[in-house]
Design a protein around this motif. Structure first.
Motif, PDB file in Angstrom:
ATOM      1  N   ARG A 239       0.802  -1.212   0.000  1.00 13.12           N
ATOM      2  CA  ARG A 239       0.000   0.000   0.000  1.00 13.12           C
ATOM      3  C   ARG A 239       0.845   1.277   0.000  1.00 13.12           C
ATOM      4  O   ARG A 239       0.310   2.375   0.109  1.00 13.12           O
ATOM      5  N   GLY A 241       2.540   2.644  -2.487  1.00 10.48           N
ATOM      6  CA  GLY A 241       2.231   3.457  -3.660  1.00 10.48           C
ATOM      7  C   GLY A 241       0.943   4.227  -3.493  1.00 10.48           C
ATOM      8  O   GLY A 241       0.858   5.419  -3.824  1.00 10.48           O
ATOM      9  N   GLU A 242      -0.068   3.561  -2.965  1.00  9.55           N
ATOM     10  CA  GLU A 242      -1.354   4.211  -2.696  1.00  9.55           C
ATOM     11  C   GLU A 242      -1.180   5.368  -1.720  1.00  9.55           C
ATOM     12  O   GLU A 242      -1.772   6.444  -1.905  1.00  9.55           O
ATOM     13  N   VAL A 244       1.478   7.236  -1.170  1.00  8.39           N
ATOM     14  CA  VAL A 244       2.179   8.367  -1.778  1.00  8.39           C
ATOM     15  C   VAL A 244       1.260   9.156  -2.703  1.00  8.39           C
ATOM     16  O   VAL A 244       1.300  10.397  -2.735  1.00  8.39           O
ATOM     17  N   THR A 245       0.410   8.463  -3.442  1.00 10.94           N
ATOM     18  CA  THR A 245      -0.436   9.149  -4.419  1.00 10.94           C
ATOM     19  C   THR A 245      -1.716   9.729  -3.817  1.00 10.94           C
ATOM     20  O   THR A 245      -2.285  10.670  -4.383  1.00 10.94           O
ATOM     21  N   SER A 246      -2.152   9.185  -2.678  1.00 13.32           N
ATOM     22  CA  SER A 246      -3.449   9.614  -2.140  1.00 13.32           C
ATOM     23  C   SER A 246      -3.336  10.571  -0.960  1.00 13.32           C
ATOM     24  O   SER A 246      -4.342  11.140  -0.529  1.00 13.32           O
ATOM     25  N   THR A 247      -2.125  10.749  -0.427  1.00 14.43           N
ATOM     26  CA  THR A 247      -1.952  11.547   0.779  1.00 14.43           C
ATOM     27  C   THR A 247      -1.443  12.945   0.445  1.00 14.43           C
ATOM     28  O   THR A 247      -0.590  13.120  -0.435  1.00 14.43           O
ATOM     29  N   ASP A 248      -1.965  13.924   1.138  1.00 15.84           N
ATOM     30  CA  ASP A 248      -1.437  15.289   1.040  1.00 15.84           C
ATOM     31  C   ASP A 248      -0.140  15.311   1.843  1.00 15.84           C
ATOM     32  O   ASP A 248      -0.148  15.530   3.058  1.00 15.84           O
TER      33      ASP A 248
END
Length: 291
Positions: A239, A241-242, A244-248
């Motif tokens: 998780r 990658g998720e 890094v891309t979904s978190t501010d």
């Protein structure tokens, strides 16, 4: 935790049923028992089975200290209420012991010493001849100095005695209708520091604030390791990658800095239980492993 609905029950196989039967028999023989109850799935299963066998002759005690997140304490209380368990809190003072606060490789020995030095006289005073904990069979294969401290003080570990593993704890918890059967492990906050780095109230508070921030974002299985002024985030590897891309990330960094960290890092290997024990020699590990 605001509610604890009953989980869909899971059928267990004959071997696990036999273990459960032996576990129940242990408590029947004990008559009256005090449970060292952290609110984790291991000690909660112990408390549940003890309660089923002994009813009002079970007392669960949760140790409260700065290394316990308030949210985890709230969950422990809610779970006890859901089960109808007699539950009390007891303050422990391991942070006042320099042998604990200096964070040696056997820090957990001093933590469990404080816990059971608190529980043992309390049990005697209240008329409970046995103190039990949630140590499971897998724990005996890892570096766990606290297991030795508990044993020295006469505590018993029914799950380990029967040979119940962590996976089987989850299966049994689900089979008994406990909705938190898949609850992530939440060891004390002191486990977030590498051996040799001193533990202070301020450091515990900043780790708690950082993990609270991530939990509020919806991350259940997460660790914030504290290494001097750096926070190192551990998440399930699949998780990352998720995350890094979904978190501010900018907001996260500012929140961690507000908590007291100077730097924020992401562990690319991901979460691994017992990762901090990698620095230990084989001799150090074997000293406290009880297979």
């Amino acid at each position: 935790m605001t509610e604890t609905p009953t989980a869909p029950q899971l059928a267990i196989d004959a071997d696990l049923q036999a273990k459960l039967d032996r576990l129940r028999a242990i408590f029947t023989d004990m008559d009256r028992v005090l449970v060292a109850y952290s609110g984790g799935i291991d000690s909660t299963l112990v408390a549940k089975v003890a309660l089923d066998m002994l009813g009002d002759d079970v007392l669960a005690i949760t140790a409260v200290s700065p290394s316990l997140m308030p949210e985890d304490l709230d969950e422990a209380i809610a779970q006890a209420q859901f089960m109808g368990l007699t539950h009390e809190l007891a303050n422990t003072h391991e942070m006042e012991n320099p042998n604990y606060a200096s964070n040696p490789v056997n820090r957990c020995y001093f933590c469990k010493s404080e816990l059971h030095d608190t529980l043992k006289p309390l049990a005697k005073e209240r008329g409970y001849p046995y103190v039990v904990d949630g140590v499971n069979a897998d724990d005996l294969q890892d570096y766990r100095p606290g297991v030795q401290a508990a044993k020295e003080r006469g505590a018993r570990s029914p799950l380990a005695e029967v040979g119940i593993t962590k996976l089987e704890v989850r299966q049994l918890s689900q089979s008994l209708g406990l909705s938190w059967w898949d609850k992530p492990a939440q060891p004390c906050l002191s486990s977030r520091f590498p051996y040799g780095e001193s533990i202070t109230l301020e450091k515990l508070a900043r780790v708690a604030a950082a993990e609270r921030y991530l939990r509020n974002l919806g991350w259940r299985q997460v660790r914030v390791r504290s290494e001097q002024e750096t926070a190192r985030i551990e998440l399930p590897p699949e998780r990352i990658g998720e995350f890094v891309t979904s978190t501010d990330l900018d907001a996260l960094v500012q929140a961690f800095k507000a908590a007291g960290f100077a730097y924020v890092a992401l562990d690319l290997e991901g979460y691994r239980s017992g990762k901090l024990n990698r620095v230990l020699s084989s001799e150090q590990r074997q000293e406290y492993v009880r297979a």
